[in-house]
Design a protein around this motif. Structure first.
Motif, PDB file in Angstrom:
ATOM      1  N   VAL A  13       0.861  -1.181   0.000  1.00 14.41           N
ATOM      2  CA  VAL A  13       0.000   0.000   0.000  1.00 14.41           C
ATOM      3  C   VAL A  13       0.899   1.232   0.000  1.00 14.41           C
ATOM      4  CG1 VAL A  13      -1.775   1.283   1.232  1.00 14.41           C
ATOM      5  CG2 VAL A  13      -1.848  -1.213   1.172  1.00 14.41           C
ATOM      6  N   LEU A  14       0.785   2.038  -1.037  1.00 19.87           N
ATOM      7  CA  LEU A  14       1.680   3.166  -1.227  1.00 19.87           C
ATOM      8  C   LEU A  14       1.022   4.458  -0.787  1.00 19.87           C
ATOM      9  CD1 LEU A  14       2.985   2.360  -4.825  1.00 19.87           C
ATOM     10  CD2 LEU A  14       4.138   1.917  -2.669  1.00 19.87           C
ATOM     11  N   PRO A  15       1.831   5.451  -0.442  1.00 19.99           N
ATOM     12  CA  PRO A  15       1.257   6.782  -0.214  1.00 19.99           C
ATOM     13  C   PRO A  15       0.594   7.258  -1.495  1.00 19.99           C
ATOM     14  CG  PRO A  15       3.547   6.660   0.517  1.00 19.99           C
ATOM     15  CD  PRO A  15       3.270   5.409  -0.246  1.00 19.99           C
ATOM     16  N   GLY A  16      -0.541   7.879  -1.377  1.00 22.15           N
ATOM     17  CA  GLY A  16      -1.237   8.353  -2.557  1.00 22.15           C
ATOM     18  C   GLY A  16      -2.374   7.441  -2.930  1.00 22.15           C
ATOM     19  N   ALA A  17      -3.158   7.902  -3.896  1.00 21.78           N
ATOM     20  CA  ALA A  17      -4.364   7.198  -4.301  1.00 21.78           C
ATOM     21  C   ALA A  17      -4.127   6.389  -5.565  1.00 21.78           C
ATOM     22  CB  ALA A  17      -5.490   8.212  -4.525  1.00 21.78           C
ATOM     23  N   CYS A  18      -5.098   5.564  -5.912  1.00 20.62           N
ATOM     24  CA  CYS A  18      -5.051   4.795  -7.150  1.00 20.62           C
ATOM     25  C   CYS A  18      -4.947   5.758  -8.331  1.00 20.62           C
ATOM     26  CB  CYS A  18      -6.306   3.942  -7.277  1.00 20.62           C
ATOM     27  SG  CYS A  18      -6.536   3.202  -8.925  1.00 20.62           S
ATOM     28  N   ALA A  19      -4.040   5.482  -9.248  1.00 22.66           N
ATOM     29  CA  ALA A  19      -3.858   6.342 -10.409  1.00 22.66           C
ATOM     30  C   ALA A  19      -5.061   6.296 -11.332  1.00 22.66           C
ATOM     31  CB  ALA A  19      -2.609   5.922 -11.171  1.00 22.66           C
ATOM     32  N   GLY A  20      -5.790   5.186 -11.325  1.00 19.26           N
ATOM     33  CA  GLY A  20      -6.904   5.056 -12.250  1.00 19.26           C
ATOM     34  C   GLY A  20      -8.187   5.704 -11.789  1.00 19.26           C
ATOM     35  N   ALA A  34      -7.102  -2.894  -7.690  1.00 21.27           N
ATOM     36  CA  ALA A  34      -7.484  -4.139  -8.372  1.00 21.27           C
ATOM     37  C   ALA A  34      -8.572  -3.920  -9.409  1.00 21.27           C
ATOM     38  CB  ALA A  34      -7.935  -5.171  -7.343  1.00 21.27           C
ATOM     39  N   ALA A  35      -9.557  -3.066  -9.095  1.00 19.02           N
ATOM     40  CA  ALA A  35     -10.640  -2.837 -10.050  1.00 19.02           C
ATOM     41  C   ALA A  35     -10.132  -2.161 -11.313  1.00 19.02           C
ATOM     42  CB  ALA A  35     -11.731  -1.986  -9.405  1.00 19.02           C
ATOM     43  N   CYS A  36      -9.223  -1.207 -11.153  1.00 17.08           N
ATOM     44  CA  CYS A  36      -8.673  -0.527 -12.331  1.00 17.08           C
ATOM     45  C   CYS A  36      -7.745  -1.445 -13.114  1.00 17.08           C
ATOM     46  CB  CYS A  36      -7.950   0.742 -11.918  1.00 17.08           C
ATOM     47  SG  CYS A  36      -9.064   2.064 -11.403  1.00 17.08           S
ATOM     48  N   VAL A  37      -6.988  -2.285 -12.414  1.00 14.13           N
ATOM     49  CA  VAL A  37      -6.162  -3.282 -13.094  1.00 14.13           C
ATOM     50  C   VAL A  37      -7.030  -4.143 -14.005  1.00 14.13           C
ATOM     51  CG1 VAL A  37      -4.800  -5.373 -12.770  1.00 14.13           C
ATOM     52  CG2 VAL A  37      -4.313  -3.349 -11.402  1.00 14.13           C
ATOM     53  N   ALA A  38      -8.150  -4.642 -13.460  1.00 17.13           N
ATOM     54  CA  ALA A  38      -9.044  -5.499 -14.240  1.00 17.13           C
ATOM     55  C   ALA A  38      -9.602  -4.752 -15.453  1.00 17.13           C
ATOM     56  CB  ALA A  38     -10.182  -6.006 -13.360  1.00 17.13           C
ATOM     57  N   ALA A  39      -9.984  -3.480 -15.261  1.00 14.18           N
ATOM     58  CA  ALA A  39     -10.530  -2.697 -16.371  1.00 14.18           C
ATOM     59  C   ALA A  39      -9.484  -2.481 -17.457  1.00 14.18           C
ATOM     60  CB  ALA A  39     -11.054  -1.359 -15.854  1.00 14.18           C
TER      61      ALA A  39
END
Length: 239
Positions: A13-20, A34-39
């Protein structure tokens, strides 16, 4: 081209939010949830063209529309310095290249150049970096592929008030052939299927301008591969 696209390495878990999508406090893979990875892994390259296309616009494959996780990841990579995204985005770009380039011929990738100011702001040439990752992915899939940079980009004035033909003229005037082009053309790296790579296609003026400059130097472009196409484009199912 796309199996396990984001699964080779997993971030803690990294600092910052999901890029997607911007989700916070979630496990990230290459900075993406994970949801953005799948998309992103579900995207499949398809033809795209402006409507109407500018003169000289090449056959073009895009990974997907400029929206959702693809738009978020691309903006995070370009504008927020999240260079870790270069590898998965480059892999997606490789899929678009594969959609326009035959496997049985050498492929030469020509990234659309960035201006000196853009390279300073983004800590490097973002398209050269993406294209390098795409090249490595294509090579691992059995392609004979190389990357050349025969063009350099000059600053271009704001084009929001220009019509389509004026945008094309402005884009052409902002591009110059590198003085090293003679050496490149004599070398084996220039013998192959030329594919121009870019991040986004909007009006198509930039890609058409690149094709014009390359053809002026007797380099015939087979097609273009881009990560995203704006929604106000005409797209054709299948390729």
């Amino acid at each position: 081209m796309l199996p396990a696209l984001f699964g080779e390495l997993a971030d803690l878990v990294l600092p910052g939010a999901c890029a997607g999508c911007g989700a916070e406090r979630v496990r990230l893979t290459y900075g993406t949830c994970a949801a953005c990875v799948a998309a992103l892994e579900a995207l499949r390259p398809h033809p795209a063209a402006p409507s109407p296309p500018p003169p000289g616009f090449p056959p073009c494959a895009t990974v997907g529309p400029y929206e959702g996780p693809l738009r978020g990841a691309l903006l995070a990579y370009k504008e927020k310095g999240r260079h870790r995204l270069a590898r998965p985005l480059g892999t997606l770009l490789a899929g678009a290249v594969a959609a326009v380039a035959p496997r049985d011929r050498p492929v030469v990738l020509v990234p659309v150049p960035s201006t000196a100011a853009a390279r300073r702001e983004r800590h490097g040439d973002h398209m050269a970096r993406l294209t390098g990752h795409a090249e490595r992915r294509l090579r691992s899939a059995g392609y004979t592929v190389s990357t050349v940079q025969p063009l350099r980009a000059l600053p271009r004035p704001d084009s929001t008030s220009l019509n389509a033909s004026e945008r094309l003229i402005s884009a052409v005037n902002s591009l110059r052939i590198s003085p090293r082009i003679g050496v490149l053309r004599r070398g084996s790296r220039m013998r192959g299927t030329l594919v121009v790579t870019d991040d986004i296609v909007t009006t198509g003026a930039t890609l058409a301008a690149v094709v014009r400059r390359l053809e002026e130097a007797d380099m015939q472009v087979t097609g273009a591969a881009v990560l995203a196409a704006t929604q106000l484009r005409r797209t054709t199912p299948g390729i």
